[in-house]
Design a protein around this motif. Structure first.
Motif, short mmCIF file in Angstrom:
data_model
loop_
_atom_site.label_atom_id
_atom_site.label_comp_id
_atom_site.label_asym_id
_atom_site.label_seq_id
_atom_site.Cartn_x
_atom_site.Cartn_y
_atom_site.Cartn_z
N GLU A 1 0.88 -1.12 -0.10
CA GLU A 1 0.18 -0.14 -0.06
C GLU A 1 0.99 1.22 0.10
OE1 GLU A 1 -3.48 -0.64 2.40
OE2 GLU A 1 -3.92 1.56 2.58
N GLY A 2 0.55 2.15 -0.69
CA GLY A 2 1.27 3.50 -0.86
C GLY A 2 2.74 3.45 -1.72
N LYS A 3 2.81 2.14 -2.43
CA LYS A 3 4.00 1.96 -3.21
C LYS A 3 3.71 1.90 -4.69
CE LYS A 3 6.83 1.66 0.30
NZ LYS A 3 7.23 3.05 0.65
N MET A 4 4.72 2.04 -5.48
CA MET A 4 4.41 1.80 -6.81
C MET A 4 5.64 0.99 -7.48
SD MET A 4 4.38 5.66 -8.13
CE MET A 4 5.62 6.82 -7.37
N LYS A 5 5.52 0.65 -8.82
CA LYS A 5 6.61 -0.24 -9.23
C LYS A 5 6.44 -0.03 -10.88
CE LYS A 5 8.67 -4.78 -8.92
NZ LYS A 5 8.82 -6.19 -8.16
N ASP A 6 7.67 -0.05 -11.47
CA ASP A 6 7.52 -0.06 -12.81
C ASP A 6 7.94 -1.18 -13.62
OD1 ASP A 6 9.95 0.67 -12.77
OD2 ASP A 6 9.94 2.41 -14.21
N PHE A 7 7.41 -1.09 -15.04
CA PHE A 7 7.52 -2.23 -15.70
C PHE A 7 7.74 -1.86 -17.20
CE2 PHE A 7 4.94 -3.50 -12.39
CZ PHE A 7 5.47 -4.69 -11.58
N SER A 8 8.55 -2.58 -17.86
CA SER A 8 8.68 -2.31 -19.53
C SER A 8 7.89 -3.60 -20.25
CB SER A 8 10.23 -2.64 -19.71
OG SER A 8 10.61 -1.18 -19.52
N VAL A 9 7.17 -3.18 -21.19
CA VAL A 9 6.34 -4.18 -22.10
C VAL A 9 6.41 -3.58 -23.42
CG1 VAL A 9 4.26 -3.30 -21.40
CG2 VAL A 9 4.53 -5.50 -22.42
N ASN A 10 6.58 -4.35 -24.60
CA ASN A 10 7.01 -4.27 -25.83
C ASN A 10 7.26 -2.61 -25.99
OD1 ASN A 10 5.67 -6.66 -25.99
ND2 ASN A 10 3.54 -5.81 -26.05
N GLY A 11 8.38 -2.21 -25.37
CA GLY A 11 8.87 -0.95 -25.86
C GLY A 11 8.25 0.21 -24.92
N SER A 12 7.21 -0.03 -24.36
CA SER A 12 6.60 0.92 -23.56
C SER A 12 6.58 0.76 -22.01
CB SER A 12 4.95 1.19 -23.67
OG SER A 12 4.20 0.04 -24.11
N LYS A 13 6.74 1.68 -21.12
CA LYS A 13 6.81 1.55 -19.88
C LYS A 13 5.48 2.03 -19.07
CE LYS A 13 11.57 2.26 -19.03
NZ LYS A 13 12.65 2.70 -18.13
N LEU A 14 5.21 1.23 -18.01
CA LEU A 14 3.92 1.57 -17.37
C LEU A 14 4.52 1.24 -15.77
CD1 LEU A 14 2.58 -1.28 -16.40
CD2 LEU A 14 1.68 -1.43 -18.71
N LEU A 15 3.58 1.94 -14.89
CA LEU A 15 3.63 1.52 -13.60
C LEU A 15 2.22 0.94 -12.97
CD1 LEU A 15 2.39 3.97 -11.55
CD2 LEU A 15 4.19 5.35 -12.43
N ILE A 16 2.62 0.26 -11.79
CA ILE A 16 1.42 -0.11 -11.04
C ILE A 16 1.50 0.34 -9.60
CG2 ILE A 16 0.19 -2.17 -10.17
CD1 ILE A 16 1.45 -3.74 -12.44
N ALA A 17 0.45 1.14 -9.15
CA ALA A 17 0.44 1.85 -7.88
C ALA A 17 -0.46 1.16 -7.14
CB ALA A 17 0.12 3.33 -8.09
N ASN A 18 -0.13 1.05 -5.77
CA ASN A 18 -1.15 0.50 -4.86
C ASN A 18 -1.69 1.63 -3.99
OD1 ASN A 18 -2.53 -0.48 -2.38
ND2 ASN A 18 -1.25 -2.30 -2.25
N VAL A 19 -3.01 2.24 -4.17
CA VAL A 19 -3.68 3.36 -3.46
C VAL A 19 -4.77 2.48 -2.65
CG1 VAL A 19 -4.70 5.28 -3.56
CG2 VAL A 19 -3.16 4.82 -5.39
N ASN A 20 -4.54 2.55 -1.25
CA ASN A 20 -5.59 1.85 -0.32
C ASN A 20 -5.95 0.58 -0.65
OD1 ASN A 20 -5.47 4.59 1.28
ND2 ASN A 20 -7.10 5.38 -0.29
N GLY A 21 -5.21 -0.03 -1.24
CA GLY A 21 -5.30 -1.57 -1.52
C GLY A 21 -6.08 -1.81 -2.97
#
Ligand code: FES
Length: 102
Positions: free
Chosen positions: A15-35
Motif C-alpha cells: 500500500e502506498g508504493k508503486m513499481k514500474d515495468f517495461s512491456v513491448n517498448g513502453s513503460k508503465l507503473l502499477i500503484a497501490n492506493v488504499n489496497g
C-alpha cells in the motif's frame, strides 16, 4: 489486440508504493492506493521523467524531475509543468495476480 497480462503479485506492491515495468517498448507503473491497484504510463508527458521514481501520496504521483503531478487513478495531469495526461491502463486482480490490459 489487447489482453490482460500478469505483471506482479499483490505481495510485491505494498500500500502506498508503486513499481514500474517495461512491456513491448513502453513503460508503465502499477500503484497501490488504499489496497486498489492502478496503472498508468510511467514516462512523464513533460520531458520523459521516470514517474515510478517520484513520490506517491494518496492517489497523486509527483514526477521526480520537475514536479508535475498526475492522478494515478485516471492518468490526468493535476499540476506542474506537464500538459498531457498519462495513458491509463485497465487493471484487474485475480487471486494474488495483478493483471494489466495491454
Ligand atoms: S519530466 Fe516530469 S515534470 Fe518534467
Amino acid at each position: 489486440m489487447t489482453e490482460f497480462v500478469k505483471f506482479a503479485s499483490t505481495d510485491e506492491i505494498k500500500e502506498g508504493k508503486m513499481k514500474d515495468f517495461s512491456v513491448n517498448g513502453s513503460k508503465l507503473l502499477i500503484a497501490n492506493v488504499n489496497g486498489n491497484y492502478y496503472s498508468i504510463c510511467s514516462t512523464c508527458t513533460h520531458k520523459g521523467g521516470p514517474l515510478a521514481d517520484g513520490e506517491l501520496k494518496g492517489n497523486i504521483i509527483t514526477c521526480p524531475w520537475h514536479g508535475a503531478k498526475f492522478d494515478v487513478t485516471t492518468g490526468k495531469v493535476i499540476g506542474g509543468s506537464a500538459k498531457e495526461d498519462e495513458k491509463k491502463y485497465e487493471v484487474k486482480v485475480q487471486g494474488k495476480d495483478i493483471l494489466v490490459k495491454i
